[in-house]
Design a protein around this motif. Sequence first.
Motif, short mmCIF file in Angstrom:
data_model
loop_
_atom_site.label_atom_id
_atom_site.label_comp_id
_atom_site.label_asym_id
_atom_site.label_seq_id
_atom_site.Cartn_x
_atom_site.Cartn_y
_atom_site.Cartn_z
N ARG A 81 -3.32 9.22 2.59
CA ARG A 81 -4.48 9.24 3.50
C ARG A 81 -5.54 8.24 3.06
NH1 ARG A 81 -2.75 14.41 3.27
NH2 ARG A 81 -4.14 15.02 1.59
N LEU A 82 -5.79 8.17 1.75
CA LEU A 82 -6.82 7.28 1.23
C LEU A 82 -6.52 5.81 1.53
CD1 LEU A 82 -9.41 6.96 -0.53
CD2 LEU A 82 -7.87 6.76 -2.50
N PHE A 83 -5.27 5.42 1.36
CA PHE A 83 -4.87 4.02 1.56
C PHE A 83 -4.33 3.75 2.96
CE2 PHE A 83 -4.56 4.60 -3.09
CZ PHE A 83 -5.46 3.61 -3.47
N HIS A 84 -4.45 4.72 3.85
CA HIS A 84 -3.90 4.59 5.20
C HIS A 84 -2.44 4.15 5.12
CE1 HIS A 84 -7.93 5.18 6.73
NE2 HIS A 84 -8.35 4.26 5.89
N ALA A 107 -2.75 12.79 -0.72
CA ALA A 107 -4.12 12.26 -0.81
C ALA A 107 -4.13 10.74 -0.86
CB ALA A 107 -4.82 12.84 -2.03
N ALA A 108 -3.20 10.16 -1.62
CA ALA A 108 -3.12 8.70 -1.72
C ALA A 108 -2.71 8.09 -0.38
CB ALA A 108 -2.14 8.30 -2.82
N THR A 156 0.31 6.35 5.47
CA THR A 156 1.22 7.38 5.94
C THR A 156 2.32 6.72 6.75
OG1 THR A 156 -0.12 7.76 7.90
CG2 THR A 156 -0.58 9.16 5.99
N LYS A 177 0.82 -1.21 0.00
CA LYS A 177 0.00 0.00 0.00
C LYS A 177 0.86 1.27 0.00
CE LYS A 177 -0.71 0.40 5.00
NZ LYS A 177 -1.71 0.40 6.05
N LEU A 198 -1.17 14.75 -4.86
CA LEU A 198 -1.64 13.38 -5.04
C LEU A 198 -0.98 12.41 -4.06
CD1 LEU A 198 -1.85 13.10 -8.93
CD2 LEU A 198 -3.75 13.18 -7.29
N ASP A 199 0.30 12.60 -3.75
CA ASP A 199 0.95 11.65 -2.83
C ASP A 199 0.33 11.73 -1.43
OD1 ASP A 199 2.23 13.87 -1.63
OD2 ASP A 199 4.25 13.21 -2.13
N PRO A 247 1.49 6.07 -2.77
CA PRO A 247 1.90 7.45 -2.48
C PRO A 247 3.38 7.69 -2.74
CG PRO A 247 1.40 6.27 -0.45
CD PRO A 247 0.98 5.39 -1.59
#
Length: 184
Positions: A61-64, A58-59, A66, A12, A55-56, A16
């Motif tokens: 956060r979206l895919f958890h 946002a991605a 971080t 995952k 985008l990095d 990002p």
Amino acid sequence: MQLFHPMQFHPKYLIPNSFTALSMVFGLASIVCAATGNCTLAAWMILWGTLLDKLDGAAARLFHATSSFGVEFDSFADFVVFGIAPAALCYFRLTDIVHNQTWLIAGCGFYTVASAVRLARFNVCDDSGRVFYGIPTTVCGGFMGALYLTWESQGLSSALLILWPALMAGAALSMISNIRLPKI
């Protein structure tokens, strides 16, 4: 004693971090384009880096996805795209116009160092609030790229471009200032 500690890897994190890596490559491409005289493309590469920087995050956060690594990797990319590339664009575009190279190098150098200071301060400060202190490098770098494209598209005189190092110095001061900018 183990000198290398392997990191845990999960697929995952590829999404990002791939955006971040591509942003860094765009920063390098911007520098190369500026050095070879294709300043318009160099400016566009900086703006595309701005998009990838958004985008990095946002991605992640979206895919958890971080991570501390992602934060540091993003800062390295930001330094290349928004710290070095705008300074290179300014320098290579103006090197034939500006007779006093000291003025040009000072403006570009100050901007680059201020970008590094801003990013380092952001990484070490507990910035859990809802504001940024100092204008982010992303904003300043994107502004420099957009400013150049505006100058070129409007056919403004080279005499106006000579003010660019002063604008970079102003952006540098804004990055290392205590200006409070709300996070969006």
